[in-house]
Structures are given as C-alpha cells and as structure tokens.
Design an enzyme around this catalytic site. Structure first.
Site, mmCIF file in Angstrom:
data_model
loop_
_atom_site.group_PDB
_atom_site.id
_atom_site.type_symbol
_atom_site.label_atom_id
_atom_site.label_comp_id
_atom_site.label_asym_id
_atom_site.label_seq_id
_atom_site.Cartn_x
_atom_site.Cartn_y
_atom_site.Cartn_z
ATOM 1 N N ASP A 182 0.863 -1.188 0.000
ATOM 2 C CA ASP A 182 0.000 0.000 0.000
ATOM 3 C C ASP A 182 0.898 1.236 0.000
ATOM 4 O O ASP A 182 1.783 1.374 0.844
ATOM 5 C CB ASP A 182 -0.906 -0.008 1.241
ATOM 6 C CG ASP A 182 -1.956 1.099 1.172
ATOM 7 O OD1 ASP A 182 -3.140 0.770 1.001
ATOM 8 O OD2 ASP A 182 -1.583 2.273 1.287
ATOM 9 N N ASP A 186 -3.614 2.169 -5.411
ATOM 10 C CA ASP A 186 -2.328 2.174 -4.703
ATOM 11 C C ASP A 186 -2.072 0.907 -3.890
ATOM 12 O O ASP A 186 -1.281 0.911 -2.966
ATOM 13 C CB ASP A 186 -2.187 3.429 -3.832
ATOM 14 C CG ASP A 186 -2.879 3.302 -2.486
ATOM 15 O OD1 ASP A 186 -3.901 2.601 -2.412
ATOM 16 O OD2 ASP A 186 -2.365 3.893 -1.520
ATOM 17 N N GLU A 187 -2.743 -0.173 -4.265
ATOM 18 C CA GLU A 187 -2.597 -1.412 -3.500
ATOM 19 C C GLU A 187 -2.474 -2.622 -4.405
ATOM 20 O O GLU A 187 -3.110 -2.684 -5.444
ATOM 21 C CB GLU A 187 -3.872 -1.656 -2.677
ATOM 22 C CG GLU A 187 -3.856 -1.031 -1.331
ATOM 23 C CD GLU A 187 -5.244 -1.052 -0.740
ATOM 24 O OE1 GLU A 187 -5.753 -2.161 -0.485
ATOM 25 O OE2 GLU A 187 -5.814 0.031 -0.557
HETATM 26 N N1 DCP Z 1 -8.542 8.411 -1.836
HETATM 27 C C1 DCP Z 1 -9.595 9.283 -2.121
HETATM 28 N N2 DCP Z 1 -10.669 9.391 -1.270
HETATM 29 C C2 DCP Z 1 -10.716 8.637 -0.137
HETATM 30 C C3 DCP Z 1 -9.663 7.740 0.164
HETATM 31 C C4 DCP Z 1 -8.583 7.660 -0.717
HETATM 32 O O1 DCP Z 1 -9.556 9.967 -3.152
HETATM 33 N N3 DCP Z 1 -11.751 8.760 0.701
HETATM 34 C C5 DCP Z 1 -7.378 8.357 -2.743
HETATM 35 C C6 DCP Z 1 -6.281 9.274 -2.269
HETATM 36 C C7 DCP Z 1 -5.254 8.378 -1.669
HETATM 37 C C8 DCP Z 1 -5.439 7.081 -2.437
HETATM 38 O O2 DCP Z 1 -6.819 7.049 -2.793
HETATM 39 O O3 DCP Z 1 -3.940 8.894 -1.791
HETATM 40 C C9 DCP Z 1 -5.081 5.846 -1.642
HETATM 41 O O4 DCP Z 1 -5.892 5.772 -0.493
HETATM 42 P P1 DCP Z 1 -5.373 5.226 0.879
HETATM 43 O O5 DCP Z 1 -6.559 4.949 1.719
HETATM 44 O O6 DCP Z 1 -4.422 4.102 0.665
HETATM 45 O O7 DCP Z 1 -4.626 6.461 1.556
HETATM 46 P P2 DCP Z 1 -3.205 7.104 1.291
HETATM 47 O O8 DCP Z 1 -2.380 6.297 0.354
HETATM 48 O O9 DCP Z 1 -3.389 8.519 0.902
HETATM 49 O O10 DCP Z 1 -2.530 7.122 2.730
HETATM 50 P P3 DCP Z 1 -1.948 5.893 3.585
HETATM 51 O O11 DCP Z 1 -0.477 6.169 3.733
HETATM 52 O O12 DCP Z 1 -2.657 5.994 4.878
HETATM 53 O O13 DCP Z 1 -2.240 4.634 2.856
HETATM 54 CA CA CA Z 2 -2.183 4.112 0.648
HETATM 55 CA CA CA Z 3 -4.868 2.052 -0.245
#
Ligand code: DCP
Ligand code: CA
Ligand code: CA
Length: 398
Positions: A13, A106-107
């Site tokens: 992730d 992103d996963e």
């Molecule tokens: N995303 C979005 N709206 C949301 C959740 C996520 O647009 N409610 C998008 C933005 C994030 C991406 O998806 O960058 C990946 O989501 P993640 O939940 O994996 O969160 P992040 O990668 O941003 O942070 P983390 O380091 O906690 O995984």
């Molecule tokens: Ca993420």
């Molecule tokens: Ca994610």
C-alpha cells in the site's frame, strides 16, 4: 515427496499516495502540509503526513480541513498522473512475481509462495521490492507479509509510512488475540455495533460463538468473519486481466478547428500513450481517433495496421491521417486517440519483410531515449522538437 512451501502473501500500500506524488513532482510541497481535495463533493482525498498531524484525513469535508490546518496547501489533484505512477508501481511488481493482483490504485497483492528457495528469506524479498519501488518511482510504500490475504493487508498498515511487517504463522494466534475486530476488512460500522453489544472486541473472541450463530446474525459475512477470526482466508491472489486498450484525450481551453493545432495535441497524446505501452511491453494494431464537436456530437475513426505498434511516430501519423480524412465542418471541443487490439510486440516481427525496418529502428531508439529522459526528469521534460514551435498550445491540461 517434498513438502509444500509455506504460503506467503505480500500486500503493498503506497504511503499518502496522491500527496506523495505531488511532493515528488513539485519540490515546494515537500515537508509541507499538503491537502488534495476538490470537486463537487468538497472532501479531502488525502493529506500528506505533515497535514495529518493536524487531524486532517481522507473523506473529511474541505472546510473542516481548512479550519484544522489553515496554513496547509490545498490543491485539486491530477488523477491521470496518479494513475501513471500507479502503473509504474504495478509494472515493477510484475518483475517480482507473475502472481500480482492490483487491488486499488495504490494497493496490490503478490503471491511470494515458493520464492524463498530461489530468492532467500521473505524479509529480504520484501525489502528488495520496497527499495526498488522507492528508487525507481521516488515513492514510499508500506508492505505486509503473511500467510493469507487479509492478514497481509492488516500488516501493511501496522508500520506506516515505509513500514515492513511480517506475520509468521507462529505469531498469528496471539496477533488475533489482541487485534481489534474492526480491523478485519469488511467489518463496517454496523457490524462493529453488533459486535460491541455482544462484548466482542478482539478478533479471536468471535470464535467464542459458533458459525451458525454468526451466519444467522450477519448472513454470508458471518462465515467470513468466523474464518478470519481464526486467521483463515482462502482467497487466492488473482492477477487481473491484461488491459485491452490505452488512450488519451483532451478537452480544449477554447474550441478548435485548425488541423495543424489539432495535430500538436495528437502528437502529445501519441507520446503519452506510446510511452505507457512501451513501459508495459504492449503494442496494439488498431489506432482510433475520437473527436467531439462543439455541439457535443462525436465521431470516431479507426485504422488497423499490419503489425502491432507502440511507436510514438506510428501512433501519431496514423491518428493524424485519420484526422486529415475527416471533414471539420464545425470546431472541436475534444480530441483523443487510442491504441487497441493488443499483442505483445515481439522480435518475430523483425523476421517479416519490412522495407522500413531501418526507420522503425530509428523511431524505436528515439522513443527509448525520450522514455529514459522522462524517467529521470518527469513527463514535462520530454517535448519532441516538433512541439517547439510558435503557436503550439501550452501543456495539455490533465
Ligand atoms: N482516496 C480518495 N478518497 C478517499 C480515500 C482515498 O480519493 N476517501 C485516494 C487518495 C489516496 C489514495 O486514494 O492517496 C489511496 O488511499 P489510501 O486509503 O491508501 O490512503 P493514502 O495512500 O493517501 O494514505 P496511507 O499512507 O494511509 O495509505
Ligand atoms: Ca495508501
Ligand atoms: Ca490504499
């Protein structure tokens, strides 16, 4: 008879994904509280770790984020760029295992089972994957490794950012004794309420009640929950089907009907699509041109080539000749091109009689050189000579 190798599944992730891509591309954002969010919904997509310290998180209304973090930088985000970086990450994973399942932008899950014999301990393999992604994409990710999918996913979240957590089979029973039941994927707010009224807090406590009870209470998910509570998850890593086409399109700042100018947009799009295909070692035989007129009516035209291609020049020239054959009685608001009908571009085509083989090789060498530049300096750095001319439109909006 040899023994079966121990199953190992890795979950990856990316860390603060959209925000990290922005901080990579735009150095002024590094080390700053950066909040991505815009659009009709008016919520935060994600925030840099610097902004999270102020309590900003995904799905929070933007006005609330502004209140918590007034000094933060708020930007709308560039989905195409995130998808591009996502593909970069996924294609790196493809080099490590044929069993890669992309689970979101992103996963991904990777099946590492059996790799230990060839590549050493899973910790070493996972460390190499993490380092390769950091070195080649400039982005940080967190990894979890466990015998089953859901535990690998939970593990990847335990030491963010840049974490690497391995759950061995021996550790799992005690891990489940303390794991909050809400961490099991699929347990949402409603399920959590039910579990709370039953006094269940840790995952393992679900096992105090029989499967029939859970099925009656939660339906199909009852069975899933009961299995997870014992560390069981039979889902295999399932590689997705290969993409079937690749395309790019742009809506113009102002309607256009000058074919030369339209050609410049097509060249940029051919560059983008060609680059993306080359990176994934894909090539397609059919080139499609799509236009939308000012009144929103659409036309598409396709041409199928004798051989699959991923050359910027061939994609551009084919789309360009389709454009030249089109009568533009009204101005256009959008132009796009696509490549489909994929086959792997293979060396065997070098065996076919090809009078223009020398030209093809020159084009391929130029593409490779520009792809390398792109990798080092980012997309903006690569603009073919032809684009340096007076009157060329600014960088297409993404
Ligand atoms: N995303 C979005 N709206 C949301 C959740 C996520 O647009 N409610 C998008 C933005 C994030 C991406 O998806 O960058 C990946 O989501 P993640 O939940 O994996 O969160 P992040 O990668 O941003 O942070 P983390 O380091 O906690 O995984
Ligand atoms: Ca993420
Ligand atoms: Ca994610």
């Amino acid at each position: 008879m040899g023994t079966e190798p121990a199953p190992w599944i890795l979950h990856l992730d990316m860390d603060a994904f959209f925000a990290s891509v922005e901080q990579l591309d735009i150095p002024e954002y590094r080390g700053k509280a950066l909040i991505i969010g815009a659009g009709k919904r008016g919520v935060v997509s994600t925030a840099s770790y610097e902004a999270r310290r102020f309590g900003v998180h995904s799905a929070m209304p933007l006005f609330q984020a502004r209140r918590l973090c007034p000094h933060g930088i708020f930007i709308p985000g560039r989905m195409k760029r995130y998808q591009e970086k996502s593909r970069e990450v996924m294609s790196i994973l493809d080099r490590f295992s044929p069993l890669v399942e992309q689970a979101s932008i992103d996963e991904a899950y990777l099946d590492l089972t059996g790799l230990e014999r060839l590549c050493g301990p899973v910790r070493t393999i996972a460390g190499t994957i993490q380092r390769t992604i950091r070195d080649e994409t400039g982005l940080s990710c967190s990894l979890g490794v466990a015998p089953v999918k859901f535990l690998a996913k939970i593990a990847s979240d335990l030491r963010k950012p840049a974490g690497l957590t391995i759950l061995t089979p021996e550790e799992i029973p005690s891990f489940l004794q303390t794991l909050p039941v809400g961490k099991i994927p699929g347990v949402g707010r409603r399920t959590l309420e039910i579990l709370e009224t039953l006094g269940i807090r840790a995952a393992a406590e679900v096992g105090r009640l029989p499967p029939a009870f859970w099925r009656k209470r939660l339906g199909k998910f009852g069975d899933v929950l009961y299995a997870r509570a014992q560390g069981l998850d039979s889902r295999p890593v399932e590689p997705g089907s290969a993409p079937k086409s690749e395309s790019a399109e742009n809506t113009f700042p102002a309607d256009l009907n000058d074919k030369e100018e339209l050609g410049v947009w097509l060249l940029r799009q051919a560059e983008r699509v060609g680059h993306s295909l080359r990176r994934r070692n894909l090539a397609g035989r059919t080139i499609t041109l799509k236009v939308t007129f000012a009144d929103f009516s659409q036309k598409t035209r396709s041409r199928t080539l004798r051989q699959p291609t991923n050359l910027t020049r061939t994609i551009y020239e084919t789309a360009r000749s389709l454009l030249d054959e089109l009568s533009l009685e009204r101005p256009l608001r959008l132009i796009g091109l696509g490549v489909s009908h994929f086959g792997r571009e293979t060396r065997q085509f070098a065996l076919l009689p090809a009078p223009d083989e020398e030209a093809r090789k020159r084009d391929a060498a130029l593409d490779a050189a520009l792809d390398a530049l792109r990798g080092r300096f980012g997309t903006k750095a690569v603009i073919r000579g032809k684009l340096f001319r007076p009157g060329a439109p600014a960088e297409p909006r993404r």
